[in-house]
Design a protein around this motif. Structure first.
Motif, PDB file in Angstrom:
ATOM      1  N   GLU A  30       0.828  -1.212   0.000  1.00 56.28           N
ATOM      2  CA  GLU A  30       0.000   0.000   0.000  1.00 56.28           C
ATOM      3  C   GLU A  30       0.863   1.264   0.000  1.00 56.28           C
ATOM      4  OE1 GLU A  30      -2.660  -0.366   3.302  1.00 56.28           O
ATOM      5  OE2 GLU A  30      -3.819  -1.965   2.340  1.00 56.28           O
ATOM      6  N   LEU A  31       1.938   1.243   0.781  1.00 54.48           N
ATOM      7  CA  LEU A  31       2.850   2.390   0.814  1.00 54.48           C
ATOM      8  C   LEU A  31       3.467   2.623  -0.556  1.00 54.48           C
ATOM      9  CD1 LEU A  31       4.426   4.576   2.392  1.00 54.48           C
ATOM     10  CD2 LEU A  31       6.098   2.803   2.932  1.00 54.48           C
ATOM     11  N   ASP A  32       3.961   1.553  -1.164  1.00 54.74           N
ATOM     12  CA  ASP A  32       4.579   1.656  -2.486  1.00 54.74           C
ATOM     13  C   ASP A  32       3.584   2.182  -3.510  1.00 54.74           C
ATOM     14  OD1 ASP A  32       6.769   1.120  -4.397  1.00 54.74           O
ATOM     15  OD2 ASP A  32       5.374  -0.396  -5.170  1.00 54.74           O
ATOM     16  N   SER A  33       2.382   1.649  -3.497  1.00 53.78           N
ATOM     17  CA  SER A  33       1.352   2.070  -4.451  1.00 53.78           C
ATOM     18  C   SER A  33       0.977   3.541  -4.257  1.00 53.78           C
ATOM     19  CB  SER A  33       0.115   1.188  -4.274  1.00 53.78           C
ATOM     20  OG  SER A  33      -0.936   1.623  -5.088  1.00 53.78           O
ATOM     21  N   THR A  34       0.836   3.951  -3.008  1.00 55.76           N
ATOM     22  CA  THR A  34       0.468   5.336  -2.713  1.00 55.76           C
ATOM     23  C   THR A  34       1.562   6.308  -3.144  1.00 55.76           C
ATOM     24  OG1 THR A  34      -0.882   4.596  -0.858  1.00 55.76           O
ATOM     25  CG2 THR A  34      -0.245   6.921  -0.877  1.00 55.76           C
ATOM     26  N   ILE A  35       2.805   5.952  -2.881  1.00 55.36           N
ATOM     27  CA  ILE A  35       3.921   6.809  -3.301  1.00 55.36           C
ATOM     28  C   ILE A  35       3.962   6.914  -4.818  1.00 55.36           C
ATOM     29  CG2 ILE A  35       6.446   7.007  -3.396  1.00 55.36           C
ATOM     30  CD1 ILE A  35       6.471   5.808  -0.535  1.00 55.36           C
ATOM     31  N   ALA A  36       3.816   5.781  -5.499  1.00 58.53           N
ATOM     32  CA  ALA A  36       3.842   5.784  -6.968  1.00 58.53           C
ATOM     33  C   ALA A  36       2.723   6.652  -7.529  1.00 58.53           C
ATOM     34  CB  ALA A  36       3.738   4.360  -7.501  1.00 58.53           C
ATOM     35  N   LYS A  37       1.523   6.561  -6.967  1.00 56.83           N
ATOM     36  CA  LYS A  37       0.392   7.379  -7.432  1.00 56.83           C
ATOM     37  C   LYS A  37       0.659   8.861  -7.188  1.00 56.83           C
ATOM     38  CE  LYS A  37      -3.085   3.799  -6.827  1.00 56.83           C
ATOM     39  NZ  LYS A  37      -4.192   3.322  -5.983  1.00 56.83           N
ATOM     40  N   ALA A  38       1.236   9.191  -6.032  1.00 54.06           N
ATOM     41  CA  ALA A  38       1.532  10.593  -5.713  1.00 54.06           C
ATOM     42  C   ALA A  38       2.592  11.148  -6.655  1.00 54.06           C
ATOM     43  CB  ALA A  38       1.985  10.720  -4.262  1.00 54.06           C
ATOM     44  N   VAL A  39       3.613  10.357  -6.970  1.00 51.13           N
ATOM     45  CA  VAL A  39       4.650  10.798  -7.906  1.00 51.13           C
ATOM     46  C   VAL A  39       4.045  11.003  -9.299  1.00 51.13           C
ATOM     47  CG1 VAL A  39       6.770  10.092  -9.100  1.00 51.13           C
ATOM     48  CG2 VAL A  39       6.589   9.827  -6.626  1.00 51.13           C
ATOM     49  N   ASP A  40       3.209  10.072  -9.735  1.00 43.83           N
ATOM     50  CA  ASP A  40       2.554  10.220 -11.040  1.00 43.83           C
ATOM     51  C   ASP A  40       1.682  11.469 -11.087  1.00 43.83           C
ATOM     52  OD1 ASP A  40       3.758   7.928 -12.008  1.00 43.83           O
ATOM     53  OD2 ASP A  40       1.996   6.646 -11.667  1.00 43.83           O
ATOM     54  N   ALA A  41       0.956  11.735 -10.005  1.00 42.74           N
ATOM     55  CA  ALA A  41       0.110  12.929  -9.945  1.00 42.74           C
ATOM     56  C   ALA A  41       0.950  14.203  -9.984  1.00 42.74           C
ATOM     57  CB  ALA A  41      -0.751  12.900  -8.687  1.00 42.74           C
ATOM     58  N   ALA A  42       2.076  14.188  -9.267  1.00 39.93           N
ATOM     59  CA  ALA A  42       2.953  15.358  -9.260  1.00 39.93           C
ATOM     60  C   ALA A  42       3.544  15.597 -10.643  1.00 39.93           C
ATOM     61  CB  ALA A  42       4.069  15.168  -8.228  1.00 39.93           C
ATOM     62  N   LYS A  43       3.960  14.520 -11.317  1.00 40.83           N
ATOM     63  CA  LYS A  43       4.483  14.658 -12.682  1.00 40.83           C
ATOM     64  C   LYS A  43       3.397  15.185 -13.606  1.00 40.83           C
ATOM     65  CE  LYS A  43       7.986  10.999 -12.689  1.00 40.83           C
ATOM     66  NZ  LYS A  43       8.334   9.682 -13.277  1.00 40.83           N
ATOM     67  N   GLY A  44       2.191  14.661 -13.437  1.00 42.16           N
ATOM     68  CA  GLY A  44       1.067  15.103 -14.260  1.00 42.16           C
ATOM     69  C   GLY A  44       0.727  16.569 -14.049  1.00 42.16           C
ATOM     70  N   ALA A  45       0.973  17.056 -12.843  1.00 38.84           N
ATOM     71  CA  ALA A  45       0.712  18.463 -12.530  1.00 38.84           C
ATOM     72  C   ALA A  45       1.829  19.373 -13.017  1.00 38.84           C
ATOM     73  CB  ALA A  45       0.510  18.635 -11.027  1.00 38.84           C
ATOM     74  N   GLY A  46       2.899  18.767 -13.533  1.00 41.19           N
ATOM     75  CA  GLY A  46       3.977  19.561 -14.094  1.00 41.19           C
ATOM     76  C   GLY A  46       5.126  19.885 -13.158  1.00 41.19           C
ATOM     77  N   LEU A  47       5.164  19.267 -11.994  1.00 49.71           N
ATOM     78  CA  LEU A  47       6.293  19.512 -11.106  1.00 49.71           C
ATOM     79  C   LEU A  47       7.564  18.972 -11.736  1.00 49.71           C
ATOM     80  CD1 LEU A  47       3.910  19.682  -8.900  1.00 49.71           C
ATOM     81  CD2 LEU A  47       5.720  19.073  -7.324  1.00 49.71           C
ATOM     82  N   PRO A  48       8.655  19.707 -11.631  1.00 48.79           N
ATOM     83  CA  PRO A  48       9.925  19.202 -12.161  1.00 48.79           C
ATOM     84  C   PRO A  48      10.352  17.940 -11.425  1.00 48.79           C
ATOM     85  CG  PRO A  48      10.080  21.541 -11.630  1.00 48.79           C
ATOM     86  CD  PRO A  48       8.778  21.052 -11.081  1.00 48.79           C
ATOM     87  N   GLN A  49      10.895  16.994 -12.155  1.00 50.59           N
ATOM     88  CA  GLN A  49      11.276  15.716 -11.567  1.00 50.59           C
ATOM     89  C   GLN A  49      12.306  15.900 -10.455  1.00 50.59           C
ATOM     90  OE1 GLN A  49      12.144  12.711 -14.419  1.00 50.59           O
ATOM     91  NE2 GLN A  49      12.581  11.162 -12.896  1.00 50.59           N
ATOM     92  N   GLY A  50      13.205  16.859 -10.606  1.00 51.91           N
ATOM     93  CA  GLY A  50      14.197  17.113  -9.575  1.00 51.91           C
ATOM     94  C   GLY A  50      13.564  17.559  -8.263  1.00 51.91           C
ATOM     95  N   LEU A  51      12.480  18.324  -8.351  1.00 50.66           N
ATOM     96  CA  LEU A  51      11.777  18.758  -7.145  1.00 50.66           C
ATOM     97  C   LEU A  51      11.121  17.561  -6.453  1.00 50.66           C
ATOM     98  CD1 LEU A  51      10.761  20.940  -5.233  1.00 50.66           C
ATOM     99  CD2 LEU A  51       8.864  21.337  -6.813  1.00 50.66           C
ATOM    100  N   ILE A  52      10.528  16.678  -7.236  1.00 49.92           N
ATOM    101  CA  ILE A  52       9.900  15.482  -6.678  1.00 49.92           C
ATOM    102  C   ILE A  52      10.949  14.636  -5.963  1.00 49.92           C
ATOM    103  CG2 ILE A  52       8.680  13.342  -7.236  1.00 49.92           C
ATOM    104  CD1 ILE A  52       7.493  14.885  -9.681  1.00 49.92           C
ATOM    105  N   VAL A  53      12.067  14.416  -6.627  1.00 53.45           N
ATOM    106  CA  VAL A  53      13.142  13.612  -6.032  1.00 53.45           C
ATOM    107  C   VAL A  53      13.658  14.284  -4.763  1.00 53.45           C
ATOM    108  CG1 VAL A  53      15.496  12.769  -6.380  1.00 53.45           C
ATOM    109  CG2 VAL A  53      13.806  12.523  -8.199  1.00 53.45           C
ATOM    110  N   GLY A  54      13.827  15.588  -4.802  1.00 53.48           N
ATOM    111  CA  GLY A  54      14.310  16.318  -3.631  1.00 53.48           C
ATOM    112  C   GLY A  54      13.359  16.206  -2.450  1.00 53.48           C
TER     113      GLY A  54
END
Length: 63
Positions: A23-47
């Motif tokens: 569940e943790l892995d799935s939730t993190i993956a969904k949040a990262v996908d949503a952030a990418k979809g919203a246009g956040l820079p990948q470096g910001l997500i990683v940071g």
């Protein structure tokens, strides 16, 4: 750090732990996908993920 469990010593892991990890892995993956979809820079997500990991590690070490 007496509250830290090394997973290799806890194998096989219980169903509750396996479910929580999934569940943790799935939730993190969904949040990262949503952030990418919203246009956040990948470096910001990683940071942000790195910062949270660092903070959790600090809490674990200090307990």
């Amino acid at each position: 750090m007496s509250n830290v469990t090394r997973l290799r010593h806890a194998l096989p892991m219980g169903q509750d732990i396996t479910k929580a990890l999934g569940e943790l892995d799935s939730t993190i993956a969904k949040a990262v996908d949503a952030a990418k979809g919203a246009g956040l820079p990948q470096g910001l997500i990683v940071g942000l993920l790195h910062g949270h990991a660092h903070a959790q590690t600090q809490q674990m070490v200090m307990q």
